[in-house]
Design an enzyme around this catalytic site. Structure first.
Site, mmCIF file in Angstrom:
data_model
loop_
_atom_site.group_PDB
_atom_site.id
_atom_site.type_symbol
_atom_site.label_atom_id
_atom_site.label_comp_id
_atom_site.label_asym_id
_atom_site.label_seq_id
_atom_site.Cartn_x
_atom_site.Cartn_y
_atom_site.Cartn_z
ATOM 1 N N ASP A 48 -5.591 1.949 -4.616
ATOM 2 C CA ASP A 48 -4.363 2.663 -4.948
ATOM 3 C C ASP A 48 -3.187 1.704 -5.127
ATOM 4 O OD1 ASP A 48 -2.759 5.181 -5.068
ATOM 5 O OD2 ASP A 48 -1.811 4.290 -3.302
ATOM 6 N N GLU A 98 -6.534 1.240 -9.774
ATOM 7 C CA GLU A 98 -5.517 2.198 -10.191
ATOM 8 C C GLU A 98 -4.263 1.404 -10.501
ATOM 9 O OE1 GLU A 98 -2.114 5.149 -9.770
ATOM 10 O OE2 GLU A 98 -2.559 3.765 -8.168
HETATM 11 C C1 GLC Z 1 -0.783 6.114 -6.570
HETATM 12 C C2 GLC Z 1 -1.156 7.576 -6.462
HETATM 13 C C3 GLC Z 1 0.084 8.404 -6.422
HETATM 14 C C4 GLC Z 1 0.908 7.965 -5.263
HETATM 15 C C5 GLC Z 1 1.163 6.463 -5.292
HETATM 16 C C6 GLC Z 1 1.652 5.968 -3.979
HETATM 17 O O1 GLC Z 1 -0.155 5.826 -7.739
HETATM 18 O O2 GLC Z 1 -1.985 7.946 -7.530
HETATM 19 O O3 GLC Z 1 -0.234 9.769 -6.330
HETATM 20 O O4 GLC Z 1 2.119 8.645 -5.298
HETATM 21 O O5 GLC Z 1 0.003 5.723 -5.519
HETATM 22 O O6 GLC Z 1 0.590 5.878 -3.056
HETATM 23 C C1 GLC Z 2 3.700 4.634 -11.349
HETATM 24 C C2 GLC Z 2 2.808 3.661 -10.690
HETATM 25 C C3 GLC Z 2 1.473 4.271 -10.378
HETATM 26 C C4 GLC Z 2 1.659 5.608 -9.695
HETATM 27 C C5 GLC Z 2 2.585 6.493 -10.419
HETATM 28 C C6 GLC Z 2 2.841 7.715 -9.604
HETATM 29 O O1 GLC Z 2 3.236 4.903 -12.621
HETATM 30 O O2 GLC Z 2 2.599 2.544 -11.507
HETATM 31 O O3 GLC Z 2 0.773 3.426 -9.553
HETATM 32 O O4 GLC Z 2 0.465 6.284 -9.670
HETATM 33 O O5 GLC Z 2 3.780 5.833 -10.633
HETATM 34 O O6 GLC Z 2 3.611 8.589 -10.358
#
Ligand code: GLC
Ligand code: GLC
Length: 652
Positions: A296, A338
């Site tokens: 994540d 991710e």
């Molecule tokens: C990732 C998750 C998102 C979350 C963020 C912080 O981007 O997909 O839902 O808000 O990380 O953990």
């Molecule tokens: C941004 C971050 C991603 C996260 C997202 C949540 O795009 O790069 O990691 O999931 O915000 O909205």
């Protein structure tokens, strides 16, 4: 460079020779069984040691007690390997013999929130046959760890990586479930939320209470001097909830680095203890039977003054270090990246030594772009340039997930086609919020940033594709058009190179759910509009061919079954072609004797592909559309109805 490599090889070996007896001794007394355990470990340690040593040396070599940290990391890894359940060790051997198992066309993923889908883990057991009917082989359970009450960013603020949220179940239930899923041919996927913990994690609580050692687990500052300097180069991820990346913690009186929400404290990976502690949490999860970990927010883990603190070289080294530790102590574990960032940066996380799998945010965003514009130029050129990745890795292709849609295409790609990236993003946002006249979409804006004018889009697959508006207007033609769009996107998700990932609920055409607005812990985050409870009460309808749910579910499972029968859809190649029609996205999938030409019409009106374009990609005399099982002779070009897609098998 090569001198440096020689130096590293030599010193890696020297260091390992010094470390091995110490690690072995730390493992306690020997017996025959233990010897065997050690053997496999030592063999893999020797195989992956040099790259682990190299990255740890770069990250932590300057620390006076570096050797101590190396030793502690290896002792921890050896202990975790010794604890690893037998069935997982067997799986390790199997995967070692077939490391590319996940490239199969039989792979199909699903992702869900346990509480919204089945209330709890116990309830999930009852749905294993449902997963099998869908053909799932990969099941991602959204974060289900212990979290603070109220807002926990949908579970992404973890208070304890070894405890499950009590409303959902227990860790014992999770590991039992992992095993049952495995016996049913389904790999369990969980998140590894490695960039931050919640402010209620024991480390954070100690830090707050004034324990300096634990304050060093996070990035905590006495005053605003450094935060202000860092801040100049950082972007706001959640500008709606808070401006700036730092939060004043009243208890310790310090400013804490919080990239996401104020209650998500970023870990300080410059501290080797943090790396070791998190590597241990990672192996703990692997030993519960998790086969894929989703890394994540992987882009944010390393900070350096004067940079935007995203995608820094050290963030990559960290992934490599976690990867090497996993290969040594839980060798069948895979990582999925991710990184929802610029496409050039997304690709850099994808490597057998980093993440073997990655979300494909570019394909996702550009499918929506093409649906809005009815043109595939940007999709085509971006996929042509950027779809290729390391052959031992795979994209995870998705249409919707729990997060928003951000328009992460490359500005230059757009410019080459005469598209102004900034204006185009504004258009897409207006289109998907339904502000643009004639739009079919019902999305919601997410995280408007008044400084930059940026925003992103929330909404379900069906609502964004026009089903919600069409149903409201009770207009049969509009409903058909929406169904056509949904099926078109699904066809691409299931046939493009990589592993398709279904956001559960979408198999029934789930619409936006606005009830989140009455929950104060959710009302400020529009992503909850597409995080809805599974409407099991609609399940009865699944036998009624007249209802939309039935159509969605059956057409989807039908396509999945077809995918599994077509070896050409095995991952490993996808050649984007020029169809000679700006409304039609086409690509070739080929494996051994099978060749498929996949064509997708993004416009609601009939379109054709000229014969000379077909001649350029195949000398087939006829095509069999594997979806309808009809045969078409090659010679007069191809005609597609509005939103039609075809999976054409080429025959000599
Ligand atoms: C990732 C998750 C998102 C979350 C963020 C912080 O981007 O997909 O839902 O808000 O990380 O953990
Ligand atoms: C941004 C971050 C991603 C996260 C997202 C949540 O795009 O790069 O990691 O999931 O915000 O909205």
């Amino acid at each position: 460079m090569s001198d440096n490599n020689d130096w590293i090889s030599r010193h890696a070996e020297k260091t390992l020779t010094r470390l091995l007896p110490r690690v072995r001794a730390a493992m306690g007394p020997m017996d025959a069984k233990y010897d065997q355990v050690w053997e496999g470990f030592e063999q893999r340690l020797r195989e992956h040691w040099e790259r682990l040593f190299r990255v740890l040396l770069q990250l932590y070599g300057w620390q006076y007690d570096f050797f101590y940290h190396l030793e502690q990391i290896l002792v921890m890894a050896a202990r975790r390997w010794a604890d690893r359940p037998e069935y997982l060790k067997e799986l390790d051997w199997q995967r070692q013999a077939d490391p590319q198992w996940f490239q199969s066309q039989e792979m199909v993923g699903g992702v869900l929130y346990v509480d919204l889908f089945s209330r709890n883990l116990a309830g999930l057991h009852d749905h294993i046959s449902y997963f099998k009917t869908m053909g799932l082989t990969y099941l991602h359970l959204m974060p289900l760890f212990a979290v603070p009450h109220g807002n926990s960013d949908g579970g992404y603020a973890v208070s304890d990586y070894r405890a499950i949220n009590a409303d959902i179940g227990t860790m014992e239930e999770l590991s039992a479930l992992a095993r049952i899923l495995h016996d049913n041919g389904i790999s369990l996927v969980l998140d590894f939320v490695l960039n931050h913990t919640s402010d209620e994690h024991i480390w954070a609580r100690r830090a707050r209470g004034g324990d300096v050692d634990f304050q060093e687990y996070y990035l905590m500052f006495d005053d605003r001097t450094l935060p202000d300097q860092y801040q100049q180069h950082l972007r706001d991820i959640f500008p709606d909830s808070r401006r700036g990346c730092f939060t004043l913690d009243p208890e310790s009186g310090k400013w804490v680095w919080t990239t996401f929400n104020s209650f998500q404290w970023d870990l300080n990976y410059a501290n080797p203890l943090v790396f070791r502690a998190m590597a241990e949490e990672m192996l703990f999860l692997a030993n519960q039977g998790v086969q894929v970990l989703r890394l994540d927010a992987v882009a944010f883990t390393w900070k350096r003054l004067g940079t935007n603190c995203e995608n820094l070289p050290e963030a990559h080294m960290l992934v490599e270090a976690f990867n090497a530790v996993a290969k040594i102590a839980a060798p069948s574990l895979l990582f999925k990246s991710e990184a929802i960032v610029h496409p050039d940066e997304v690709i850099r996380y994808i490597h057998p030594d980093k993440c073997q799998l990655s979300y494909n945010p570019l394909l996702m965003a550009l499918l929506w772009e093409a649906l809005a514009t009815r043109e595939v130029r940007l999709l085509n050129s971006a996929m042509w340039k950027r779809a290729r990745i390391h052959p031992e890795c795979a994209w995870v292709n998705y249409l919707r997930c729990h997060d928003d849609i951000g328009w992460t295409f490359d500005d230059q790609d757009a410019m080459e086609l005469g598209i102004n990236a900034h204006d185009h993003r504004q258009f897409l946002n207006r289109f998907y919020t339904g502000e643009f006249p004639g739009s079919f979409a019902r999305g919601l804006p997410f995280q408007y940033n008044p400084d930059t004018g940026d925003r992103r889009i929330s909404g379900t697959l069906a609502s964004l594709a026009g089903l919600e508006a069409a149903l409201e207007q009770e207009d049969a033609a509009l409903i058909e058009a929406a169904v056509g769009r949904i099926n078109l996107l699904r066809s691409i998700m299931l046939s493009a190179g990589g592993i398709p990932l279904i956001y559960l609920g979408d198999e029934w055409g789930m619409l936006n759910d606005y009830t989140y607005l009455s929950d104060p812990a959710k009302a400020g985050d529009s992503r909850w509009v597409h995080r809805a409870r599974q409407r099991w009460e609609a399940r009865g309808d699944l036998t009624d061919a007249e209802v939309l749910e039935w159509r969605f579910f059956n057409e989807m499972t039908g396509l999945i079954r077809l995918r599994k029968q077509l070896p050409a859809l095995r991952n490993g190649n996808m050649e984007v072609i020029d169809t000679g029609n700006i409304h039609v996205f086409g690509f070739i999938r080929e494996f051994e004797n099978q060749k498929l030409l996949i064509v997708n019409n993004f416009s609601e009106t009939p379109q054709s592909i000229p014969q000379e374009q077909l001649n350029a990609v195949t000398s087939a005399t006829r095509f069999t559309d594997r979806i309808t099982e009809t045969t078409i002779s090659n010679g007069n070009g191809l005609r597609l109805e509005g939103y039609q897609f075809a999976w054409l098998e080429c025959s000599a």
